[in-house]
Each structure stands twice: as structure tokens, then as C-alpha cells.
Design a protein around this motif. Structure first.
Motif, PDB file in Angstrom:
ATOM      1  N   GLN A 306      40.290  -3.798 -40.680  1.00  0.00           N
ATOM      2  CA  GLN A 306      39.482  -4.157 -39.510  1.00  0.00           C
ATOM      3  C   GLN A 306      38.203  -3.324 -39.437  1.00  0.00           C
ATOM      4  O   GLN A 306      37.171  -3.803 -38.969  1.00  0.00           O
ATOM      5  N   LYS A 310      34.388  -4.814 -39.235  1.00  0.00           N
ATOM      6  CA  LYS A 310      33.359  -4.402 -38.251  1.00  0.00           C
ATOM      7  C   LYS A 310      32.054  -4.047 -38.951  1.00  0.00           C
ATOM      8  O   LYS A 310      30.975  -4.480 -38.535  1.00  0.00           O
ATOM      9  N   LYS A 325      31.570 -12.923 -36.484  1.00  0.00           N
ATOM     10  CA  LYS A 325      32.814 -12.379 -35.948  1.00  0.00           C
ATOM     11  C   LYS A 325      33.801 -13.511 -35.695  1.00  0.00           C
ATOM     12  O   LYS A 325      33.444 -14.547 -35.142  1.00  0.00           O
ATOM     13  N   HIS A 327      37.007 -15.482 -33.929  1.00  0.00           N
ATOM     14  CA  HIS A 327      37.293 -15.661 -32.497  1.00  0.00           C
ATOM     15  C   HIS A 327      38.121 -14.500 -31.975  1.00  0.00           C
ATOM     16  O   HIS A 327      38.975 -13.976 -32.683  1.00  0.00           O
ATOM     17  N   ARG A 328      37.874 -14.094 -30.740  1.00  0.00           N
ATOM     18  CA  ARG A 328      38.539 -12.908 -30.191  1.00  0.00           C
ATOM     19  C   ARG A 328      40.071 -13.013 -30.233  1.00  0.00           C
ATOM     20  O   ARG A 328      40.754 -12.005 -30.305  1.00  0.00           O
ATOM     21  N   SER A 329      40.601 -14.232 -30.266  1.00  0.00           N
ATOM     22  CA  SER A 329      42.056 -14.383 -30.276  1.00  0.00           C
ATOM     23  C   SER A 329      42.677 -14.137 -31.655  1.00  0.00           C
ATOM     24  O   SER A 329      43.875 -13.882 -31.747  1.00  0.00           O
ATOM     25  N   GLY A 331      40.651 -12.487 -34.475  1.00  0.00           N
ATOM     26  CA  GLY A 331      39.972 -11.422 -35.213  1.00  0.00           C
ATOM     27  C   GLY A 331      39.416 -11.900 -36.548  1.00  0.00           C
ATOM     28  O   GLY A 331      39.229 -13.101 -36.765  1.00  0.00           O
ATOM     29  N   CYS A 333      36.824 -12.589 -39.711  1.00  0.00           N
ATOM     30  CA  CYS A 333      35.463 -13.130 -39.778  1.00  0.00           C
ATOM     31  C   CYS A 333      35.527 -14.648 -39.843  1.00  0.00           C
ATOM     32  O   CYS A 333      36.516 -15.223 -40.294  1.00  0.00           O
TER      33      CYS A 333
END
Ligand code: PLP
Length: 361
Positions: A306, A310, A325, A327-329, A331, A333
Motif C-alpha cells: 500500500q 501511495k 487511486k 475506489h475507497r472501498s 483500495g 489503483c
């Protein structure tokens, strides 16, 4: 001007020529002394735009005559309600394929309206693949069968369609409409939020076959009724005029660049470049999606950690490669490579990926 290559999932990149044309016409539309935003939706100028948008959808998708094309407010999410409200009665259930985040939302709304039969449930294996359409055990009496043609978050895309017989096939094509040829007459109802392949957010495109329209209930409140929107050619109320205008420009642009056939070829090229780079990275990049159901629109991939993800996303942004990035759900790329993404953008991205892998691998 310093535009980046924008890999956002939605809203997402639009053709530069479209933005420039809209800019040029923005303040004074075709010498009328006002913007299209300030005009009546019954004016001849807007009527022309509206009609053009409808006919371009028909032309580009080669829709037979027995389809209506609607532009409604509320994006794709509104259709999660409208489909069951118009078509799901107490006597019947609908068949549903649960393939990811978007299907899940559509399913949750359908369940509030009536009974739903899950013919595929990918939640147990975390939505990591799609079924073979011929393996689905379909109910021949179902009110409809619902699919999500491209799961924008998981990066999964149906490559072929189930045979639902007489049961209307209803499909959320928000993130891959106009990117591939559709078998004529196959779908009973197609819907799509515009902000991926069509235009700005907020407008939903609905394509509905006459026999499906005939099945729609008549006792709905006006805005929720497909019948009313079809009868009034999406002018029952004030439609989202500016979003429809921009969508029209995007469709014109697509037509000029060779239509859906040319778009499909480009999708193939973009996605091959990206998946190829992932495959050839000796395990530095990995794609969690099996080859057979990989999306040509949203390429999801992981790096070894991870922390590296980043760094990758931040350094890519410094090079003018934005929106990578996941999706937040989930992670990781994600590179969204919709119709408006120039091939140069993907070439720049794979170049960056190769350099990054050789530095950190
Ligand atoms: C983006 C998206 C939606 C939601 O669209 P809204 O316009 O935000 O309602 C629904 N389904 C899919 C497949 C999407 O990609």
C-alpha cells in the motif's frame, strides 16, 4: 492551458474538442444573444439539440425503430428505483446478477419494491469474477433480468450476454455504453448515468423497447413513469438541458471519430496496453480480475504494498497522470480509460508504470 491525462472513474475526462465547443458557444448560443442555459426548453434551438441527442443515440447504437430514448434527471441511481417501480409487480419476481458495488445498490432498491431472485451472487468471493452467462438458472416468468454490464469499481465487464428468452434484459451500462457493439434488439431496457462515456453527471440515459414500455405500470407518480417520459419525449418537465446539450456534443464527436466501432477498437488498444504492462511486470503489478472478465473501461491493479501504491499515485499525479487511486472501498489503483481518453494518455501511463517498476521492483 495545462490539461492532465485524467483517469478519474466518474465524472471523467471529456473530449477537449467538446469542452472547447461548449466554451465557444456558452455565452451567446448561435447568435441568439443568450446562453443555451437561459433558453426555453421549448425553443426551436433547444428542441433541435434535444432531438439531435436522441437521434444520435439511436444512430450510434443502431437501435431498431421499436426503442424510445429518454434523458432523465437523477443519473443512473434514479433508475435503480424506476426500473422496479415500473416493472416489478407483486405477482412476479425479477432475476438479478450480483456482480459488484453497483449491482448491489441496484439490488437493494429493487428489493424495496418487490421480490428479487439472485441468479448469481459474487459476494462470497468478493466480486472477483463473473459467471458464464449460459450457467445462469433463469426464471422464464421473471419480470426482467438485471445485469450491470461493467462494474466500474471492481473492473469486471460482461463479455457476452445471457439468453433471457422472452424475459426483458435490463442492463446498467453506465460505464461502458457506446464502447462496444450491442446485438440489435437484445436489450429490453438500457440505462446509463452520463458521466463516464456520455457527458456530465446528473443526467441518465434510458433506452426502452416498446414491448417493455407496454408492460410499465400506469399508476405511478408522473416523474417516475417511463410511459409519461416516453409520451412527452423527455419534455414532461424541464429536462437537464445543459447536460443533454453537452451529451449531444459528445455523441457528435463520437460519430465524427468513427462511431462505436472505432471506439471499440480504441478500447481494445488502450486496455491491451495496460493489461499487457501489468502482465509483463514480473509480478510488480498485479490485476485481481481473471483475464476472461477484465474490463476494457476500468483497469484495476495492485502494487506490492500500500505504501508503494501511495507513492505511485502521488508521483503519477506529478507527471500529469491523475485520478489513479482505486475506489475507497477496495483500495489499490484504477485507471479509467473511457472513450475520451486519448491513446497518448495510456502510452504515457504505461511508460510511467515501467519506469516506476524498474525503480522500485
Ligand atoms: C457511476 C455508476 C452508477 C451511478 O451513477 P449516478 O449517475 O451517480 O447515479 C451506476 N452504475 C454504474 C455501473 C456506474 O458506473
Amino acid at each position: 492551458m495545462n490539461r492532465i491525462f485524467n483517469f478519474n472513474a466518474g465524472p471523467s475526462t471529456l473530449p477537449l474538442a467538446v469542452l472547447e465547443k461548449a466554451q465557444q458557444e456558452f455565452v451567446d448560443y448561435q447568435g441568439k444573444g443568450m446562453s443555451i442555459l437561459e433558453m426555453s426548453h421549448r425553443s426551436p434551438e433547444y428542441s433541435h439539440v434535444h432531438q439531435q441527442a436522441v437521434s444520435l443515440v439511436k444512430e450510434l447504437l443502431e437501435l431498431p425503430d421499436n426503442y424510445s430514448v429518454l434523458f432523465l434527471g437523477g443519473g443512473a441511481t434514479m433508475q435503480f428505483s424506476m426500473v422496479p417501480l415500473n416493472l416489478l409487480s407483486q405477482e412476479k419476481s425479477c432475476d438479478f446478477t450480483l456482480t459488484g458495488t453497483w449491482a448491489k445498490k441496484a439490488l437493494a432498491d429493487a428489493k424495496k419494491v418487490g421480490s428479487v431472485n439472485l441468479v448469481y451472487d459474487g459476494s462470497a468471493d468478493n466480486f472477483s469474477s463473473l459467471p458464464d452467462p449460459s450457467d445462469l438458472k433463469l426464471d422464464p416468468q421473471a419480470a426482467y433480468l438485471h445485469l450491470t454490464s461493467n462494474e466500474t469499481i471492481g473492473g469486471l465487464q460482461w463479455q457476452s450476454w445471457p439468453d433471457a428468452g422472452q424475459v426483458p434484459l435490463v442492463c446498467d451500462m453506465s460505464s461502458d455504453i457506446m464502447s462496444r457493439h450491442l446485438p440489435p434488439g437484445k436489450f429490453g431496457l438500457i440505462y446509463a448515468g452520463a458521466q463516464k462515456n456520455l457527458g456530465p453527471a446528473g443526467v441518465g440515459l434510458v433506452i426502452i423497447r416498446d414491448d417493455v414500455l407496454d408492460r410499465c405500470f400506469t399508476d405511478l407518480t408522473a416523474y417516475l413513469s417511463y410511459r409519461i417520459h416516453a409520451e412527452k419525449n423527455s419534455l414532461y418537465n424541464t429536462p437537464p438541458v445543459f447536460a443533454i446539450y453537452l451529451t449531444k456534443l459528445v455523441l457528435e464527436n463520437l460519430k465524427q471519430s468513427g462511431g462505436v466501432k472505432a471506439a471499440a477498437k480504441l478500447c481494445q488498444q488502450r486496455s491491451e496496453l495496460l493489461y499487457g504492462t501489468v502482465e509483463q511486470s514480473a509480478g510488480f503489478y498485479s490485476c485481481p480480475v481473471p483475464t476472461l472478465c477484465r474490463s476494457k473501461m476500468n483497469v484495476v491493479f495492485r502494487l506490492p504494498s500500500q505504501d508503494l501504491e501511495k507513492t505511485f499515485i502521488a508521483q503519477a499525479a506529478e507527471q500529469g497522470l491523475g485520478g489513479l487511486k482505486g475506489h475507497r472501498s477496495v483500495g489499490g489503483c484504477r485507471a479509467s480509460i473511457y472513450n475520451a481518453m486519448p491513446i497518448e494518455g495510456v502510452e504515457a501511463l504505461v511508460g510511467f508504470m515501467q519506469v516506476f517498476a524498474s525503480r522500485h521492483g
